[in-house]
Design a protein around this motif. Structure first.
Motif, PDB file in Angstrom:
ATOM      1  N   VAL A 197       0.862  -1.176   0.000  1.00  0.00           N
ATOM      2  CA  VAL A 197       0.000   0.000   0.000  1.00  0.00           C
ATOM      3  C   VAL A 197       0.902   1.231   0.000  1.00  0.00           C
ATOM      4  N   THR A 198       0.666   2.139  -0.923  1.00  0.00           N
ATOM      5  CA  THR A 198       1.464   3.363  -0.988  1.00  0.00           C
ATOM      6  C   THR A 198       0.599   4.573  -0.667  1.00  0.00           C
ATOM      7  N   CYS A 199       1.236   5.599  -0.153  1.00  0.00           N
ATOM      8  CA  CYS A 199       0.502   6.827   0.201  1.00  0.00           C
ATOM      9  C   CYS A 199       1.433   8.030   0.089  1.00  0.00           C
ATOM     10  N   CYS A 200       0.909   9.104  -0.466  1.00  0.00           N
ATOM     11  CA  CYS A 200       1.651  10.360  -0.583  1.00  0.00           C
ATOM     12  C   CYS A 200       1.001  11.389   0.337  1.00  0.00           C
ATOM     13  N   ILE A 201       1.807  11.969   1.230  1.00  0.00           N
ATOM     14  CA  ILE A 201       1.345  12.978   2.174  1.00  0.00           C
ATOM     15  C   ILE A 201       2.066  14.292   1.878  1.00  0.00           C
ATOM     16  N   TRP A 202       1.294  15.372   1.787  1.00  0.00           N
ATOM     17  CA  TRP A 202       1.946  16.668   1.615  1.00  0.00           C
ATOM     18  C   TRP A 202       1.187  17.744   2.379  1.00  0.00           C
ATOM     19  N   GLY A 236       1.637   7.421 -10.915  1.00  0.00           N
ATOM     20  CA  GLY A 236       0.826   6.217 -10.871  1.00  0.00           C
ATOM     21  C   GLY A 236       1.165   5.269  -9.752  1.00  0.00           C
ATOM     22  N   ARG A 237       2.201   5.579  -8.963  1.00  0.00           N
ATOM     23  CA  ARG A 237       2.606   4.674  -7.867  1.00  0.00           C
ATOM     24  C   ARG A 237       2.002   5.072  -6.523  1.00  0.00           C
ATOM     25  N   PHE A 238       1.349   6.242  -6.454  1.00  0.00           N
ATOM     26  CA  PHE A 238       0.811   6.713  -5.177  1.00  0.00           C
ATOM     27  C   PHE A 238      -0.630   7.202  -5.369  1.00  0.00           C
ATOM     28  N   ASP A 239      -1.526   6.221  -5.554  1.00  0.00           N
ATOM     29  CA  ASP A 239      -2.934   6.566  -5.758  1.00  0.00           C
ATOM     30  C   ASP A 239      -3.581   7.080  -4.477  1.00  0.00           C
ATOM     31  N   ASN A 240      -3.082   6.644  -3.326  1.00  0.00           N
ATOM     32  CA  ASN A 240      -3.599   7.131  -2.053  1.00  0.00           C
ATOM     33  C   ASN A 240      -2.836   8.407  -1.696  1.00  0.00           C
ATOM     34  N   ARG A 241      -3.596   9.496  -1.570  1.00  0.00           N
ATOM     35  CA  ARG A 241      -2.957  10.795  -1.397  1.00  0.00           C
ATOM     36  C   ARG A 241      -3.704  11.570  -0.326  1.00  0.00           C
ATOM     37  N   LYS A 242      -2.974  12.307   0.474  1.00  0.00           N
ATOM     38  CA  LYS A 242      -3.607  13.073   1.542  1.00  0.00           C
ATOM     39  C   LYS A 242      -2.881  14.391   1.730  1.00  0.00           C
TER      40      LYS A 242
END
Length: 468
Positions: free
Chosen positions: A26-31, A161-167
């Protein structure tokens, strides 16, 4: 930092927990902007989990490899040789993740990318091959909004395309920020929020102090670390490009149209438009939209409260602040400017509050002239009910030191007539310290909406705008 930074972050933690409970990679991008509390959220989320916490630093490739190797050594509880390259380091991370369910947090990724542009390709390869299929949650995080979004949204970048989960970690609401200073009175709390916004860092250690004390201590004190924060935030976001701080300074100085900003910066119109779009994209400035039949064109203002206060009040008076005058004398001299500044930011707060409580289709302001005088209507919004009936909300915002009476209401009505807001209109008055009783009585009989500080705080339910 204090754990109190985690006030108001239950939804973010719940989101991350939901991802953690999934199987496989599971991947996630946080910014989110600097000091909004990203690291504190991730540290809290990592508690009780098998967490490998990696942190990019503002330094050379060698310094980043050294720091990341130390992070891995701390996780393993034993010294490991410093990695000679990032690929070797990622191999060690893959071996850790092979053992059991693991949380990998790569904080301040933009710092690593600055020293190691190939880092994105190395991470992408690891995600696509070795980590694929493992029970691993891989989180990347960064304070540079533009870098984080570019690296994950640009189709030409390896991490696309590698971080569909984003917050996005956004500033806290005024209701949440109250918890930092429960003993602060309503007026002070509203004024402070209009000064620094919803960034948790700026609300720490503020309880028990009045507004004047806070300004003198946090901005005027010789040892204050806040004075340079605003420019640092902008420069960090845009790789040190001082055209961006120049544009913000132009807006603070009253140059608010795109063409005029371009002239001041000696920049062509297209380049200036891109620059302003980028500032708007990351939430530093906003484009103010004229509503109704306003003859005015769109203008720019500084959206971020802390940056707005820093540029409009601190930067414009920095010589006086630093010349040795007493903090009290400086405050007395700038008091009217501060009150004017906070009044303008209170208008923004009221508009954003509307966005959070109702279905707002469009929101802006109205500018025009009455009797050869420039006037405005603070808030104009198109609002829909559950049946998709749209009405126009016209509002006046007052951050005064006493309850608001009929003068503000009459002003709003007269300006609305000039602006030709006469049909399907909801009239709304915002006042930090409430309203005079005769206006309250009149509003109840005539459908005028009154919103006081306690309502903005969340102590009272937001009023119903549509009757029937």
């Amino acid at each position: 930092m204090s754990d109190r930074e985690l006030i108001g972050r239950n939804s973010e933690l719940a989101y991350l927990e939901g991802l953690w409970n999934r199987k496989g990679l599971v991947t996630c991008c946080i910014w989110g902007r600097r000091r909004v509390g990203k690291t504190s959220i991730l540290r809290e989320f990592g508690k009780g989990k098998r967490t490998l916490y990696l942190h990019g630093i503002k330094g050379s490739y060698y310094e980043n490899l050294s720091s990341l190797s130390l992070d891995i050594s701390e996780f393993l509880g034993e010294d490991i040789p410093q990695s000679q390259d990032l690929s070797h380091l990622m191999k060690t991370i893959e071996e850790i993740c092979e053992q059991e369910h693991t949380l990998v947090i790569f904080d301040e990724l933009p710092y690593l990318l600055e020293s190691t542009p190939q880092a994105s390709s190395v991470i992408q390869k690891s995600l696509d091959k070795a980590l694929k299929g493992l029970d691993c949650m891989f989180v990347i995080c960064g304070s540079s909004v533009s870098v984080m979004r570019r690296e994950t949204e640009d189709a030409g970048k390896p991490l696309y395309g590698r971080f569909d989960n984003r917050k996005q970690i956004k500033p806290l609401s005024i209701e949440a920020c109250r918890e930092f200073h429960p003993n602060m009175d309503c007026e002070t709390s509203l004024r402070w929020y209009c000064t620094v916004g919803g960034i948790p860092y700026y609300h720490l250690n503020t309880d028990g102090k009045d507004y004047r004390q806070l300004i003198e201590e946090k901005f005027f004190d010789d040892d204050s670390s806040w004075r340079g924060d605003a420019a640092s935030i902008i420069l960090q976001e845009f790789d040190g490009n001082r055209d961006y701080t120049g544009a913000v300074k132009c807006i603070a100085d009253g140059t608010v149209r795109q063409s005029e900003i371009a002239d001041k910066l000696m920049m062509d119109r297209a380049a200036c438009k891109r620059l302003l779009d980028n500032l708007e994209f990351v939430g530093i400035v906003e484009r103010r939209t004229p509503m109704g039949n306003s003859p005015k064109k769109p203008v720019y203002s500084i959206k971020d409260p802390f940056i707005s206060f820093s540029y409009n009040i601190i930067s414009n008076n920095i010589r006086m602040i630093e010349n040795g005058s007493s903090k009290s004398a400086v405050y007395d001299f700038l008091k009217n400017d501060i009150n004017s500044q906070i009044g303008q930011l209170f208008e923004k707060l009221c508009g954003e509050w509307l966005d959070s409580k109702y279905t707002v289709i469009e929101r802006g302001q109205w500018w025009g002239r009455i009797d050869d005088t420039d006037v405005d209507i603070d808030v104009v919004a198109k609002i829909s009910d559950e049946h998709r009936l749209i009405r126009t909300l016209v509002g006046e915002c007052k951050l005064s030191r006493k309850p608001v009476g009929f003068t503000a209401y009459n002003t709003l009505i007269s300006r609305a007539k000039v602006a030709k807001f006469t049909e399907n209109v909801i009239f709304v008055l915002f006042s930090a310290l409430g309203f005079e009783q005769d206006l309250i009585d009149y509003s109840e009989e005539n459908g005028i909406i009154l919103i006081d500080g306690k309502t903005l705080y969340g102590d009272k339910a937001p009023p119903t705008l549509f009757n029937g």
